[in-house]
Design a protein around this motif. Structure first.
Motif, PDB file in Angstrom:
ATOM      1  N   GLY A 140       0.822  -1.198   0.000  1.00  0.00           N
ATOM      2  CA  GLY A 140       0.000   0.000   0.000  1.00  0.00           C
ATOM      3  C   GLY A 140       0.857   1.249   0.000  1.00  0.00           C
ATOM      4  N   THR A 141       0.190   2.372   0.217  1.00  0.00           N
ATOM      5  CA  THR A 141       0.848   3.669   0.212  1.00  0.00           C
ATOM      6  C   THR A 141       0.848   4.242   1.616  1.00  0.00           C
ATOM      7  OG1 THR A 141       0.096   4.078  -2.044  1.00  0.00           O
ATOM      8  CG2 THR A 141       0.756   5.999  -0.755  1.00  0.00           C
ATOM      9  N   LEU A 142       1.983   4.743   2.037  1.00  0.00           N
ATOM     10  CA  LEU A 142       2.105   5.352   3.346  1.00  0.00           C
ATOM     11  C   LEU A 142       1.715   6.824   3.238  1.00  0.00           C
ATOM     12  CD1 LEU A 142       3.052   4.824   6.268  1.00  0.00           C
ATOM     13  CD2 LEU A 142       5.285   5.624   5.561  1.00  0.00           C
ATOM     14  N   TYR A 143       0.714   7.227   4.028  1.00  0.00           N
ATOM     15  CA  TYR A 143       0.267   8.622   4.050  1.00  0.00           C
ATOM     16  C   TYR A 143       0.484   9.153   5.462  1.00  0.00           C
ATOM     17  CZ  TYR A 143      -2.658  12.777   3.899  1.00  0.00           C
ATOM     18  OH  TYR A 143      -3.105  14.068   3.985  1.00  0.00           O
ATOM     19  N   VAL A 144       1.400  10.111   5.603  1.00  0.00           N
ATOM     20  CA  VAL A 144       1.691  10.702   6.901  1.00  0.00           C
ATOM     21  C   VAL A 144       0.811  11.940   7.058  1.00  0.00           C
ATOM     22  CG1 VAL A 144       3.478  11.714   8.355  1.00  0.00           C
ATOM     23  CG2 VAL A 144       4.060   9.879   6.765  1.00  0.00           C
ATOM     24  N   LEU A 145       0.021  11.950   8.127  1.00  0.00           N
ATOM     25  CA  LEU A 145      -0.778  13.137   8.409  1.00  0.00           C
ATOM     26  C   LEU A 145       0.198  14.258   8.761  1.00  0.00           C
ATOM     27  CD1 LEU A 145      -3.570  11.452  10.528  1.00  0.00           C
ATOM     28  CD2 LEU A 145      -3.782  12.298   8.214  1.00  0.00           C
ATOM     29  N   PRO A 146       0.172  15.362   8.011  1.00  0.00           N
ATOM     30  CA  PRO A 146       1.232  16.354   8.138  1.00  0.00           C
ATOM     31  C   PRO A 146       1.246  17.133   9.452  1.00  0.00           C
ATOM     32  CG  PRO A 146      -0.335  16.993   6.440  1.00  0.00           C
ATOM     33  CD  PRO A 146      -0.739  15.656   6.940  1.00  0.00           C
ATOM     34  N   LYS A 147       0.138  17.240  10.134  1.00  0.00           N
ATOM     35  CA  LYS A 147       0.073  18.033  11.359  1.00  0.00           C
ATOM     36  C   LYS A 147       0.088  17.114  12.572  1.00  0.00           C
ATOM     37  CE  LYS A 147      -2.611  21.842  13.245  1.00  0.00           C
ATOM     38  NZ  LYS A 147      -3.817  22.643  13.092  1.00  0.00           N
ATOM     39  N   ASP A 148       0.938  17.428  13.569  1.00  0.00           N
ATOM     40  CA  ASP A 148       1.010  16.638  14.797  1.00  0.00           C
ATOM     41  C   ASP A 148      -0.279  16.760  15.602  1.00  0.00           C
ATOM     42  OD1 ASP A 148       3.606  15.903  14.249  1.00  0.00           O
ATOM     43  OD2 ASP A 148       4.503  17.456  15.513  1.00  0.00           O
ATOM     44  N   PHE A 149      -0.475  15.800  16.504  1.00  0.00           N
ATOM     45  CA  PHE A 149      -1.612  15.809  17.418  1.00  0.00           C
ATOM     46  C   PHE A 149      -1.111  16.206  18.797  1.00  0.00           C
ATOM     47  CE2 PHE A 149      -2.960  13.085  14.072  1.00  0.00           C
ATOM     48  CZ  PHE A 149      -4.339  13.194  14.006  1.00  0.00           C
ATOM     49  N   LEU A 150      -1.849  17.054  19.489  1.00  0.00           N
ATOM     50  CA  LEU A 150      -1.598  17.375  20.887  1.00  0.00           C
ATOM     51  C   LEU A 150      -2.828  16.897  21.644  1.00  0.00           C
ATOM     52  CD1 LEU A 150       0.475  18.622  22.750  1.00  0.00           C
ATOM     53  CD2 LEU A 150      -0.678  20.803  22.492  1.00  0.00           C
ATOM     54  N   ILE A 151      -2.678  15.827  22.407  1.00  0.00           N
ATOM     55  CA  ILE A 151      -3.806  15.116  23.018  1.00  0.00           C
ATOM     56  C   ILE A 151      -3.798  15.318  24.532  1.00  0.00           C
ATOM     57  CG2 ILE A 151      -4.866  12.842  23.342  1.00  0.00           C
ATOM     58  CD1 ILE A 151      -4.851  13.690  20.434  1.00  0.00           C
ATOM     59  N   ASN A 152      -4.966  15.640  25.106  1.00  0.00           N
ATOM     60  CA  ASN A 152      -5.127  15.699  26.556  1.00  0.00           C
ATOM     61  C   ASN A 152      -5.310  14.289  27.079  1.00  0.00           C
ATOM     62  OD1 ASN A 152      -5.084  18.545  26.864  1.00  0.00           O
ATOM     63  ND2 ASN A 152      -7.175  18.645  26.086  1.00  0.00           N
ATOM     64  N   LYS A 180       2.086  14.439  22.616  1.00  0.00           N
ATOM     65  CA  LYS A 180       2.220  14.956  21.255  1.00  0.00           C
ATOM     66  C   LYS A 180       2.618  13.772  20.395  1.00  0.00           C
ATOM     67  CE  LYS A 180       4.613  18.417  18.532  1.00  0.00           C
ATOM     68  NZ  LYS A 180       5.612  19.490  18.531  1.00  0.00           N
ATOM     69  N   LEU A 181       1.868  13.532  19.326  1.00  0.00           N
ATOM     70  CA  LEU A 181       2.191  12.403  18.472  1.00  0.00           C
ATOM     71  C   LEU A 181       1.916  12.702  17.009  1.00  0.00           C
ATOM     72  CD1 LEU A 181      -0.429   9.694  18.259  1.00  0.00           C
ATOM     73  CD2 LEU A 181      -0.763  11.405  19.988  1.00  0.00           C
ATOM     74  N   SER A 182       2.621  11.965  16.173  1.00  0.00           N
ATOM     75  CA  SER A 182       2.411  12.011  14.730  1.00  0.00           C
ATOM     76  C   SER A 182       1.790  10.685  14.320  1.00  0.00           C
ATOM     77  CB  SER A 182       3.742  12.190  13.999  1.00  0.00           C
ATOM     78  OG  SER A 182       4.362  13.387  14.390  1.00  0.00           O
ATOM     79  N   VAL A 183       0.933  10.744  13.299  1.00  0.00           N
ATOM     80  CA  VAL A 183       0.218   9.550  12.854  1.00  0.00           C
ATOM     81  C   VAL A 183       0.399   9.383  11.354  1.00  0.00           C
ATOM     82  CG1 VAL A 183      -2.055   8.445  12.692  1.00  0.00           C
ATOM     83  CG2 VAL A 183      -1.490   9.806  14.703  1.00  0.00           C
ATOM     84  N   ALA A 184       0.562   8.126  10.940  1.00  0.00           N
ATOM     85  CA  ALA A 184       0.613   7.779   9.519  1.00  0.00           C
ATOM     86  C   ALA A 184      -0.405   6.683   9.267  1.00  0.00           C
ATOM     87  CB  ALA A 184       2.006   7.311   9.132  1.00  0.00           C
ATOM     88  N   LEU A 185      -0.914   6.639   8.050  1.00  0.00           N
ATOM     89  CA  LEU A 185      -1.872   5.618   7.641  1.00  0.00           C
ATOM     90  C   LEU A 185      -1.280   4.843   6.474  1.00  0.00           C
ATOM     91  CD1 LEU A 185      -5.045   7.895   7.468  1.00  0.00           C
ATOM     92  CD2 LEU A 185      -4.269   6.548   9.425  1.00  0.00           C
ATOM     93  N   ILE A 186      -1.476   3.537   6.479  1.00  0.00           N
ATOM     94  CA  ILE A 186      -1.121   2.747   5.303  1.00  0.00           C
ATOM     95  C   ILE A 186      -2.419   2.511   4.548  1.00  0.00           C
ATOM     96  CG2 ILE A 186      -0.196   0.584   4.415  1.00  0.00           C
ATOM     97  CD1 ILE A 186       1.625   0.461   6.828  1.00  0.00           C
ATOM     98  N   LEU A 187      -2.501   3.120   3.360  1.00  0.00           N
ATOM     99  CA  LEU A 187      -3.694   2.990   2.530  1.00  0.00           C
ATOM    100  C   LEU A 187      -3.626   1.685   1.765  1.00  0.00           C
ATOM    101  CD1 LEU A 187      -3.812   6.643   1.184  1.00  0.00           C
ATOM    102  CD2 LEU A 187      -4.976   5.708   3.185  1.00  0.00           C
ATOM    103  N   GLU A 188      -4.752   1.027   1.615  1.00  0.00           N
ATOM    104  CA  GLU A 188      -4.789  -0.270   0.939  1.00  0.00           C
ATOM    105  C   GLU A 188      -4.263  -0.129  -0.488  1.00  0.00           C
ATOM    106  OE1 GLU A 188      -8.778  -1.728   1.395  1.00  0.00           O
ATOM    107  OE2 GLU A 188      -8.518  -2.017   3.545  1.00  0.00           O
ATOM    108  N   PRO A 189      -3.510  -1.135  -0.979  1.00  0.00           N
ATOM    109  CA  PRO A 189      -2.807  -1.009  -2.263  1.00  0.00           C
ATOM    110  C   PRO A 189      -3.707  -0.730  -3.460  1.00  0.00           C
ATOM    111  CG  PRO A 189      -2.298  -3.120  -1.213  1.00  0.00           C
ATOM    112  CD  PRO A 189      -3.266  -2.402  -0.337  1.00  0.00           C
ATOM    113  N   HIS A 190      -4.805  -1.459  -3.600  1.00  0.00           N
ATOM    114  CA  HIS A 190      -5.638  -1.265  -4.795  1.00  0.00           C
ATOM    115  C   HIS A 190      -6.290   0.099  -4.797  1.00  0.00           C
ATOM    116  CE1 HIS A 190      -8.515  -2.769  -1.813  1.00  0.00           C
ATOM    117  NE2 HIS A 190      -9.448  -2.163  -2.521  1.00  0.00           N
ATOM    118  N   VAL A 191      -6.595   0.644  -3.648  1.00  0.00           N
ATOM    119  CA  VAL A 191      -7.204   1.967  -3.564  1.00  0.00           C
ATOM    120  C   VAL A 191      -6.169   3.030  -3.855  1.00  0.00           C
ATOM    121  CG1 VAL A 191      -8.358   3.587  -2.014  1.00  0.00           C
ATOM    122  CG2 VAL A 191      -8.928   1.169  -1.929  1.00  0.00           C
ATOM    123  N   ALA A 192      -4.962   2.863  -3.318  1.00  0.00           N
ATOM    124  CA  ALA A 192      -3.908   3.849  -3.542  1.00  0.00           C
ATOM    125  C   ALA A 192      -3.551   3.926  -5.020  1.00  0.00           C
ATOM    126  CB  ALA A 192      -2.677   3.497  -2.709  1.00  0.00           C
ATOM    127  N   ALA A 193      -3.509   2.785  -5.694  1.00  0.00           N
ATOM    128  CA  ALA A 193      -3.178   2.775  -7.122  1.00  0.00           C
ATOM    129  C   ALA A 193      -4.283   3.432  -7.929  1.00  0.00           C
ATOM    130  CB  ALA A 193      -2.950   1.346  -7.603  1.00  0.00           C
TER     131      ALA A 193
END
Length: 150
Positions: free
Chosen positions: A38-50, A58-71
């Motif tokens: 699949g395709t790695l999509y990094v959410l560009p803005k960090d999270f500040l969580i209570n 404070k954390l950063s999150v990335a998503l792995i999008l399913e291969p057939h959808v990303a293509a």
């Protein structure tokens, strides 16, 4: 006899070359299977969580999008996509990014700091976010990753 040798030697050499290429030569190396499908999509803005107890993370999150959808997504152009305004600063190109961020923030707000520090608890939170993304969005995600955590 010399005329026959001029004909026989090249034929034998060609035959030996064919035997080597098709019988004796090692098979060509296969391309290794990719470790990430699949395709790695990094959410560009960090999270500040209570967190619980007045703490925060404070954390950063990335998503792995399913291969057939990303293509497919790379090949499809919508007529309205050209007229769409640029996303706000700090946000990426994913149309449902605000909803994705909302789900992540809602899931993580109020959890104990230990849940983000322990690998097993962190995996459970990632799985919970993934299930909510499948249920509440149209984004085809195969995995949620916490890339940075403080």
């Amino acid at each position: 006899m010399k005329d026959k040798l001029k004909f026989i030697i090249p034929v034998v050499l060609i035959a030996l070359g064919g035997v080597w290429k098709f019988v004796l030569a090692p098979p060509p190396a296969k391309a290794p299977k990719p470790k990430v499908e699949g395709t790695l999509y990094v959410l560009p803005k960090d999270f500040l969580i209570n967190l619980e107890g007045g703490r925060y993370a404070k954390l950063s999150v990335a998503l792995i999008l399913e291969p057939h959808v990303a293509a497919d997504a790379g090949n499809v152009k919508h007529a309205s996509a050209e007229a769409a305004p640029d996303p706000p600063e700090g946000y990426g190109i994913e149309p449902q990014e605000a909803l994705i961020r909302s789900i992540i923030t809602d899931t993580l707000t109020g959890v104990a700091a230990g849940e983000l520090q322990e690998r097993k608890s962190r995996k459970h939170l990632q799985k919970e976010i993934l299930e909510r993304l499948h249920k509440e969005t149209d984004v085809h995600v195969s995995e949620v990753l916490f890339t940075d955590l403080a």
